[in-house]
Design a protein around this motif. Structure first.
Motif, mmCIF file in Angstrom:
data_model
loop_
_atom_site.group_PDB
_atom_site.id
_atom_site.type_symbol
_atom_site.label_atom_id
_atom_site.label_comp_id
_atom_site.label_asym_id
_atom_site.label_seq_id
_atom_site.Cartn_x
_atom_site.Cartn_y
_atom_site.Cartn_z
ATOM 1 N N GLY B 296 -0.212 59.316 7.656
ATOM 2 C CA GLY B 296 0.713 58.227 7.329
ATOM 3 C C GLY B 296 -0.095 57.083 6.765
ATOM 4 N N ASN B 297 0.496 55.895 6.708
ATOM 5 C CA ASN B 297 -0.250 54.805 6.065
ATOM 6 C C ASN B 297 -0.446 53.610 6.991
ATOM 7 O OD1 ASN B 297 2.298 53.812 6.182
ATOM 8 N ND2 ASN B 297 2.426 53.199 4.018
ATOM 9 N N ARG B 298 -0.334 53.826 8.308
ATOM 10 C CA ARG B 298 -0.412 52.708 9.248
ATOM 11 C C ARG B 298 -1.823 52.601 9.848
ATOM 12 N NH1 ARG B 298 4.217 55.193 12.682
ATOM 13 N NH2 ARG B 298 2.708 56.860 12.346
ATOM 14 N N ILE B 299 -2.451 51.478 9.581
ATOM 15 C CA ILE B 299 -3.870 51.316 9.888
ATOM 16 C C ILE B 299 -4.051 50.349 11.060
ATOM 17 C CG2 ILE B 299 -6.094 50.637 8.913
ATOM 18 C CD1 ILE B 299 -4.706 52.983 7.428
ATOM 19 N N VAL B 316 -5.901 45.785 3.369
ATOM 20 C CA VAL B 316 -4.850 46.731 3.752
ATOM 21 C C VAL B 316 -3.541 46.362 3.045
ATOM 22 C CG1 VAL B 316 -3.324 47.399 5.660
ATOM 23 C CG2 VAL B 316 -5.798 47.497 5.959
ATOM 24 N N GLU B 317 -3.186 45.078 3.092
ATOM 25 C CA GLU B 317 -1.908 44.677 2.499
ATOM 26 C C GLU B 317 -1.930 44.807 0.973
ATOM 27 O OE1 GLU B 317 -0.529 40.988 4.155
ATOM 28 O OE2 GLU B 317 -0.788 41.709 6.199
ATOM 29 N N ARG B 318 -3.079 44.505 0.383
ATOM 30 C CA ARG B 318 -3.185 44.594 -1.075
ATOM 31 C C ARG B 318 -3.126 46.031 -1.565
ATOM 32 N NH1 ARG B 318 -7.327 40.530 -1.542
ATOM 33 N NH2 ARG B 318 -8.870 42.152 -1.242
ATOM 34 N N SER B 319 -3.620 46.973 -0.757
ATOM 35 C CA SER B 319 -3.776 48.332 -1.265
ATOM 36 C C SER B 319 -2.567 49.205 -0.978
ATOM 37 C CB SER B 319 -5.013 48.972 -0.641
ATOM 38 O OG SER B 319 -4.806 49.080 0.755
ATOM 39 N N ARG B 435 -14.066 48.512 1.031
ATOM 40 C CA ARG B 435 -14.237 49.873 0.531
ATOM 41 C C ARG B 435 -13.705 50.893 1.529
ATOM 42 N NH1 ARG B 435 -20.303 49.876 -1.513
ATOM 43 N NH2 ARG B 435 -19.922 52.116 -1.514
ATOM 44 N N ALA B 436 -13.794 50.584 2.809
ATOM 45 C CA ALA B 436 -13.208 51.466 3.827
ATOM 46 C C ALA B 436 -11.703 51.548 3.602
ATOM 47 C CB ALA B 436 -13.519 50.923 5.223
ATOM 48 N N VAL B 437 -11.091 50.400 3.371
ATOM 49 C CA VAL B 437 -9.641 50.345 3.188
ATOM 50 C C VAL B 437 -9.226 51.091 1.924
ATOM 51 C CG1 VAL B 437 -7.689 48.818 2.762
ATOM 52 C CG2 VAL B 437 -9.434 48.169 4.446
ATOM 53 N N GLN B 438 -9.919 50.825 0.814
ATOM 54 C CA GLN B 438 -9.547 51.473 -0.444
ATOM 55 C C GLN B 438 -9.671 52.992 -0.333
ATOM 56 O OE1 GLN B 438 -12.173 49.277 -2.941
ATOM 57 N NE2 GLN B 438 -10.904 47.463 -2.791
ATOM 58 N N MET B 443 -6.775 58.301 0.287
ATOM 59 C CA MET B 443 -6.468 59.471 1.098
ATOM 60 C C MET B 443 -4.955 59.565 1.346
ATOM 61 S SD MET B 443 -8.052 60.588 4.760
ATOM 62 C CE MET B 443 -9.238 61.936 4.676
ATOM 63 N N VAL B 444 -4.325 58.427 1.536
ATOM 64 C CA VAL B 444 -2.867 58.417 1.705
ATOM 65 C C VAL B 444 -2.199 58.952 0.435
ATOM 66 C CG1 VAL B 444 -0.840 56.918 1.910
ATOM 67 C CG2 VAL B 444 -2.798 56.597 3.448
#
Lengths: 696, 696
Positions: B296-299, B316-319, B435-438, B443-444
């Motif tokens: 899913g996309n919840r981090i 997170v919010e930007r991506s 970079r972790a977030v992107q 992957m999502v």
């Protein structure tokens, strides 16, 4: 002004405990162990000496007045110590102690009192709630950081102490050094604005980095940054942007702006380079700290491998830089010395078996070419590569020709000594070529900013008194939103054109006015109680003769009385019917930090659906409005497509500048929309069709 | 199929010289020294043994038929050796020798002959002009690379040998391992398509990386990638894009497309994740190779410092990811164990003095929460940090809960052993949180691709024969561009609606036709010799009655004869006047690699000025056209703004699908524009007003 903090002749540490686990001890140790050349006084209630230094029970007992006092004691005790410092005549404080504004409630009050005392005694203070400061120029480390940074030419301020720690750790691994390193903490007194002023013309800092979470004094920040960026590049990362964008906004422009637009405009208008990621921040820091400023945008690439050469070329073209075109001499010089299978044009491919001599040939020819402004040297480690000799060539040539040279040695395992050598000799190396290119592109933007002509501000003759009186009367009536006629009056007082218009109170008068204005006209009900005129049929357009004007008056009045019984009716407004033109929105929203933010875009769907609007902070200069307008995607529509003539761009710009003057004159305007501004063809002007103004 | 190349039981090296400076020697040594478990035969004209192995003068002399033969001899000698291999029954070749297509001229011819021989003997070949291949599964290193990569689960193919070298060197420093490592070289036989097929369902590869400069068989590539990405993520970097965009294009769509659009569409439609930079390529490789797929996309974010927490939250919010909302139990679990000043909501701030126990509390609670799909652990090194214990906690929890866990340990100097531990235990660490977030965001996108329903393709009943005959007659007349009437016929044959229209040859007939079609009508001169009808006054619109139709006929004919004397005049076309609607452009251009590329966008200035057009490769599925249309910025205008009804989106989609069918049926269509397609409100259909078709 901040001399006593950054270059003190003597420092006292209040809370310098003999216990090595206490923060005060760590701070004292950091001062003592990092070559500080002044006098250090531990202050402790009971200890007679700490780390071999004589300790004193209080600042008051010191044999001299220390330039700087560092405070590392529980928050409840801080105020009393500040009083003692004040009595002793201390001018500089670094308050590391936490437990102030950041904890809310009582802490907030404590910080207010702390600041009051600091100001009362005429001191300057860093903190509270910070990691401390490090100044490698005066070899001063007044912090509880675990590492002392290398000496270098980067000044850094950070609103996050943790970021300071991470940056120190990272820089130490990269071999990157700092001149000043400041943890701002709660920045009750010294903030980013004070530091920008202090660091202007700092001979020890070639670049300033700022990690910002919020700015209190927006206009002060913009002004300070504008001053500093004339001499020194400032690179900022601003975090906490998206979550904050929840501010309520009642106007069109407000909802389009968000808080992000204000920061974007502030950075843009003050020449600050904004880094989007921490990577980018350091990529740029390294380039500016290590290399001379670039003088143009023409890039040469020297590579021992085709693939990376293509990647770099792509990146150059994507980022708005240009691949340099070599002179005939350059191509000849390359052809004379390189093997025939090499590429003598840009990118110079010196082939996989290249040793340092070919790098010498390629880089020398490129840098000597007057058509080249900077060079990127790419290397993939091959069996024949002589890395150290190649580094020597690059370092030597970079010093010979004062043009930026950056490298991308691609790999890791076998590059260790080479990378250390590059860093030690001020050659920025990027693991992958794209980042080298992007960094040079940012440097080009900075030099363009530095070289731009000084901004000029127009001042229009306006009737400020009339607006002042009008706003007073609106406030008296308990309203914040101006009515249509009031808004028209403001527009008129500030010299913007409105459709000719007069109020008629009878059918005959309507016909009379219409004839004087000239047909066709528009007629609208005039009533303070009817907001949605069109909905009740209170607006008629395209009235072409006197008879229709009479009919329209009667019909409009009839409908108003029928559909809004009880509404006060002032009459019917007869208005020049403005011929079609391109429609523009000029809007104002007031950012809590930065003040009035003026947006401009093509009206209707372009701003609503495509969000195509550009914001700048007021006051806006002539150069800024020009660039603002050109930055919207739909600008080509204003300049005219498919053989259309250009719209009157000067008239749009003048409107924005008049609005800028208006909102600077009247800080009570919190929101304003001119929507639409109907713009006719070049030389034919622009007319405000509708305006909305909301006061505080 | 490529088994003999990647898992050979025996390998012969032709050109395995005893001289350690020769490439053939290096290759042999790489095979011998890297634990290859099969039999190795050096082939050398004179040597009796090389590196202690018996050498043979020719492949023909070998005691058995080797599965794989590696060729490292001058290019002129290669063909003869291939003949010997063919006679001996060899099935697999790796040709490292350079001097083929890449040098042009004779080399090109040599490569053609080489490929012919390879095909004649039914062999498969990697190369020529490559670094070789490395397969860590079969412990085979058939290359002249200076390093042997670590064993791992990443399969890599690269069109650039130098990139291979750089990647090896880099991966070795990062501790990243590979399953297969292939330098494609000139890819005369085995290319990216063949490797994709070979690596589909490869149990040893969790992710496939591709460095591409160009693709020969576009449709083959798309089909292969579509198959593979159902099971295995493919991440590609495509370089050499901008410079190539110089292809001449005569149509509107062609000039908007450029070669970049085809690659973009190909990657998009086949589920390939496109990396923009080398950094991004490896960021993603690490995540996919090390961690399970995200569901899913919840981090959730766990941090020991506020600043980096904010940076990560912003990212997170930007991506397009979401910050997870914790359940009441999760918040309780955090509150029970963390200090009161911690933040129990997302991001979980465990405060600067956090040790591994707090990381355990935070990460455990987050991963246990069913509302969390992945966790990012942030750490800035503080005095209290216990890095190794913290790593242990992260590794253990990541194995316990099968959700992706990534870290951003920020710093460098003090992190060495911790970073090695993370990498050795398959936790991807990123120097900075963005970079972790992107990487998680990519992957999502991949899992969304994998989970999407299978695409469905519509097939319309059309009159293909009619179009075939028409194209034949156009070709016979020596033209490539269809006339207006011919283009209308094609549109009609493929079931798209056109304005009703008939040719009149007298004023009376015009009046008659107009009455039958229904007023108002448009009338246009019909002549193969008059291209710019409007310019000579040959078009009249808004004709509302029979008398005007008669007048218009005469006027149009008169003008045509006057202004274009000698032009053949077929009569005057009387056409239904289509009422206004939203105007759409549907265009086709044919990409040399990928075939027909169909663009759709709102017509006029939206595509011309705003370049708002989305491209997909034909054939387009129902899902793809839907997503294509929604991806244009002006899509809200189609759905309707300001209370407007929606346009007939289904009708637009159907038009695109019919065009898709048309261009798949007729590869000879190189360019086509439907401009405008007038689209009425939902349920009311769309009409082709003008179309242009150009054949090969």
């Amino acid at each position: 002004m901040l001399e006593t903090i950054f270059s003190p002749k003597s420092v006292a540490v209040v809370g310098a405990s003999p216990n090595p686990n206490r923060l005060g001890h760590v701070v004292l140790k950091n001062i003592v162990e990092n070559d500080y050349r002044g006098v250090v006084y531990p202050i402790h209630p009971t200890a007679t000496s700490v780390l071999g230094l004589s300790a004193y029970p209080s600042v008051l007992n010191l044999p001299e007045t220390p330039d700087l006092v560092v405070i590392v004691i529980p928050p409840q005790q801080v105020l009393a110590v500040v009083d003692e410092c004040g009595q002793k005549g201390v001018r500089g404080l670094v308050v590391i102690t936490a437990g102030f504004k950041e904890v809310g409630g009582e802490g907030k009050e404590l910080e207010r009192q702390l600041l009051a005392k600091v100001q009362q005694y005429g001191m300057r203070m860093i903190g509270p709630n910070c990691l401390g400061i490090i100044d490698t120029v005066s070899s001063l480390n007044v912090s509880f950081a675990a590492l002392m940074p290398f000496k270098g030419e980067i000044a850094l301020m950070s609103q996050s102490g943790a970021m300071c720690t991470a940056i120190l750790d990272w820089s130490k691994a990269q071999g990157l050094g700092f001149s000043r390193f400041v943890s701002l903490g709660n920045k009750a007194d010294v903030d980013e604005v004070a530091l920008l002023h202090a660091w202007n013309h700092d001979p020890h800092s070639k670049v300033i980095l700022a990690y910002l979470e919020g700015i209190n004094d927006g206009p002060g920040f913009v002004n300070a940054a504008r001053e500093v960026t004339k001499n020194t590049p400032v690179i900022a990362i601003k975090s906490g942007t998206t979550a904050a964008g929840t501010r309520a906004a009642s106007s069109h422009t407000g909802s389009l702006a968000g808080s992000e637009a204000a920061y974007e405009a502030a950075f843009h208008q003050s020449g600050i380079l904004r880094a989007r990621t921490m990577n980018e921040l350091f990529d740029l820091a390294m380039l500016f700290a290590y290399q001379p400023l670039i003088q143009g945008n023409r890039i040469a690439i020297i590579t021992n491998a085709g693939g990376p050469g293509i990647i770099a070329t792509d990146a150059v073209e994507r980022s708005g830089l240009k691949m340099a075109t070599f002179s005939a001499e350059t191509v000849e010089a390359l052809r004379a010395k390189l093997p025939p299978t090499a590429n003598f044009f840009n990118p110079i491919d010196i082939i996989g078996d290249a040793r340092s001599d070919r790098y010498d040939t390629g880089l020398r020819a490129a840098l000597a070419d007057p058509g080249v402004d900077a060079a990127i040297v790419l290397l993939t480690p091959q069996a024949q590569s002589d890395l150290i000799e190649t580094c020597e060539v690059i370092i030597q040539l970079s010093q010979l020709y004062r043009k930026p040279v950056v490298t991308s040695f691609m790999g890791g395992y076998s590059l260790g000594p080479a990378l250390e050598m590059l860093s030690a000799n001020y050659i920025p190396n990027y693991t992958f070529p794209e980042r080298a290119v992007q960094s040079l592109a940012s440097m080009v933007r900075y030099t363009q900013w530095r070289d731009r002509p000084a901004p000029t501000y127009r001042s229009f003759e306006v009737d400020k008194e009339r607006v002042r009186a009008l706003f007073a009367s609106v406030r008296e009536s308990g309203r914040v939103e101006l009515g249509e006629i009031e808004a028209r009056e403001v527009i008129d007082a500030y010299g913007m054109r409105l459709p000719k218009s007069r109020l008629a109170s009878s059918p005959d008068e309507a016909a009379q006015i219409a004839s004087e204005i000239g047909f066709p006209v528009v007629m609208k009900i005039s009533s303070p109680d009817i907001l949605h005129k069109t909905d009740i049929g209170g607006v008629r357009v395209g009235i072409t003769d006197a008879a229709s004007a009479r009919d329209s008056y009667e019909l409009i009045e009839y409908r108003a009385r029928k559909y809004s019984p009880g509404a006060r009716i002032w009459g019917v407004l007869v208005q020049e019917m403005v011929r079609k033109g391109r429609e523009i929105l000029v809007g104002v929203t007031r950012d809590p930090q930065f003040g009035p933010l003026i947006g401009v875009g093509m009206g209707g769907i372009y701003v609503e659906v495509l969000k195509d609007i550009a914001f700048r902070l007021a006051p806006i200069s002539e150069q800024e409005v020009d660039e603002q307008l050109r930055s919207i995607r739909t600008f080509p529509l204003l300049r005219g497509v498919r053989g259309e003539p250009s719209a009157d761009i000067a008239a749009i710009e003048e409107t924005v500048l008049r609005v800028s003057q208006l909102v600077m004159d009247f800080p009570e305007i919190v929101e304003m929309d001119i929507n639409p501004l109907v713009v006719h063809n070049q030389g034919e002007g622009a007319i405000v069709l509708d305006a909305r103004i909301i006061l505080k």
